[in-house]
Design an enzyme around this catalytic site. Structure first.
Site, short mmCIF file in Angstrom:
data_model
loop_
_atom_site.label_atom_id
_atom_site.label_comp_id
_atom_site.label_asym_id
_atom_site.label_seq_id
_atom_site.Cartn_x
_atom_site.Cartn_y
_atom_site.Cartn_z
N LYS A 1 41.87 26.20 28.70
CA LYS A 1 42.24 26.09 27.29
C LYS A 1 42.41 27.53 26.99
O LYS A 1 43.25 28.17 26.41
CB LYS A 1 41.18 25.64 26.46
CG LYS A 1 41.33 24.10 26.51
CD LYS A 1 40.24 23.49 25.62
CE LYS A 1 40.37 21.94 25.19
NZ LYS A 1 39.44 21.41 24.56
N SER B 1 31.38 23.31 27.87
CA SER B 1 31.68 24.56 28.58
C SER B 1 32.32 25.42 27.67
O SER B 1 33.16 25.32 26.87
CB SER B 1 32.54 24.38 29.93
OG SER B 1 32.76 25.61 30.53
N CYS C 1 36.73 26.38 24.88
CA CYS C 1 35.55 25.41 25.03
C CYS C 1 36.12 23.83 25.00
O CYS C 1 37.18 23.46 24.88
CB CYS C 1 35.04 25.30 23.49
SG CYS C 1 34.79 26.66 22.70
N ASP C 2 35.34 23.10 25.76
CA ASP C 2 35.43 21.76 26.10
C ASP C 2 34.31 21.06 26.09
O ASP C 2 33.17 21.68 26.67
CB ASP C 2 36.50 21.61 27.22
CG ASP C 2 37.09 20.18 27.07
OD1 ASP C 2 37.99 19.84 26.31
OD2 ASP C 2 36.51 19.00 27.38
N THR C 3 34.31 19.79 25.49
CA THR C 3 33.08 18.95 25.65
C THR C 3 33.26 17.70 26.28
O THR C 3 34.19 17.13 25.72
CB THR C 3 32.64 18.83 24.14
OG1 THR C 3 32.15 20.04 23.50
CG2 THR C 3 31.12 18.00 24.04
#
Lengths: 219, 219
Positions: free
Chosen positions: B70, B131, B94-96
């Site tokens: 991203k 992250s 960001c990624d969850t």
């Protein structure tokens, strides 16, 4: 869970909820789950219990007495103000304390005490305890039952420099909060992790409260 | 902590922050600490990585690749769009993900999958991993450094009845959220406790992010 019971709880011919707290954080949490309630700040003077209890062997007992004191004071104000037959009134009192090494922290009285609180909490863990006391009253304002719960959450602060502590106190955030910090605010920057319910640290143990609600007879 | 560095970070002659996410929850958390930033949603197609990774031996590696993907996609869009000499650009991706028994849950594709997710999470613990990848660029949009962090939080759901699961899915809350729930919403009713950073579960590990910010040279 409480979701499927909300319809009953929000039915004015069955229930009336009164929150004995004007804390905007508690209001927001309780509104968030969709429960309808009135707000009646409690006239209870907590300094009577807090004065001699800066150190206590039983902090859970202390916070439970504080929550019950707040709820009871609002219940007293309702005596003689009956409602329709069939309507139950649920008065909710809450109190939150921060406990570190048996020492209890309420709200700091000034910026100096706020800085002293944060200095003490820096680089270590402490416990946050919130108690909720629910008085359930019949239409005549007679007490049918009293439910009291205490939830504990462990909170870990990263080590903080004196510069950061003073910068934090200067923001004004610590002043109206137990222990002198708000996890829902800037303190989120220096809280590395927690063990327990987050909402309990904000001041309202949502999950345990919902469990307690489920035990109320909605028939 | 980051508080005393905010003045430098918000100085437009020194820094420019770009959040590569349009998640309202991430925006709110980042705004909450007082950081000024632009929002440029990433054109990165995460389905390329997520498709084959419903089960993975390395979920932390997966979420780190998603966050970096991203951030990188936004960095690519900035090439050739230099800024004033002396200004550093920090792009934040960001990624969850939600991980249960090595199985990865992203956002549910429909209500049925949302219910299946919640059914699987009911009455047990799972892990949430977020992250953050930060690309730090010079005024020519050349990459100076890349910082990648992964934060993990353990989340415990109370046992939920089928009735509650369906009532929860019906609220619409699960649909745009990894694992199909929002701890900052109604899911707070059935999350008994967590171990780790609360903000990480919301989608932005605030404390670890602040630590990472502190390692950026503000001179």
């Amino acid at each position: 869970m409480v979701l499927h019971l909300l319809e009953s709880f929000n039915d004015k011919s069955k229930f009336r909820f009164v929150l004995a707290s004007k804390s905007p954080r508690r209001l927001e949490i309780l509104r968030g789950i969709g429960l309808s309630f009135e707000v009646t700040p409690s006239p209870f003077d907590e300094s009577i219990l807090m004065k001699d209890s800066q150190s206590t062997a039983d902090p859970a007992g202390l916070v439970a007495r504080l929550a019950k004191g707040k709820s009871s004071a609002v219940v007293e104000g309702l005596v003689g103000k009956g409602v329709e037959v069939g309507v139950k009134t649920v008065v909710i009192g809450c109190d939150t304390i921060v406990v570190v090494d048996g020492h209890v922290m309420g709200k700091p009285k000034d910026e100096e005490e706020a800085a002293a609180f944060i200095r003490k909490l820096s680089g270590r863990s402490h416990e946050v305890m919130t108690s909720i006391c629910m008085h359930i009253l019949n239409h005549d304002m007679k007490i049918e039952s009293v439910k009291s719960i205490v939830e504990k959450t462990k909170v870990f602060f990263r080590p903080m420099s004196e510069q950061t502590i003073l910068a934090y106190v200067k923001t004004g955030e610590p002043m109206d909060k137990a222990g002198g910090y708000g996890i829902q605010g800037l303190a989120g920057c220096f809280i590395s992790h927690i063990e327990g319910d987050y909402y309990n640290v904000v001041g309202f143990p949502l999950s345990l409260f919902c469990s307690a609600l489920e035990s109320i007879d909605t028939k």
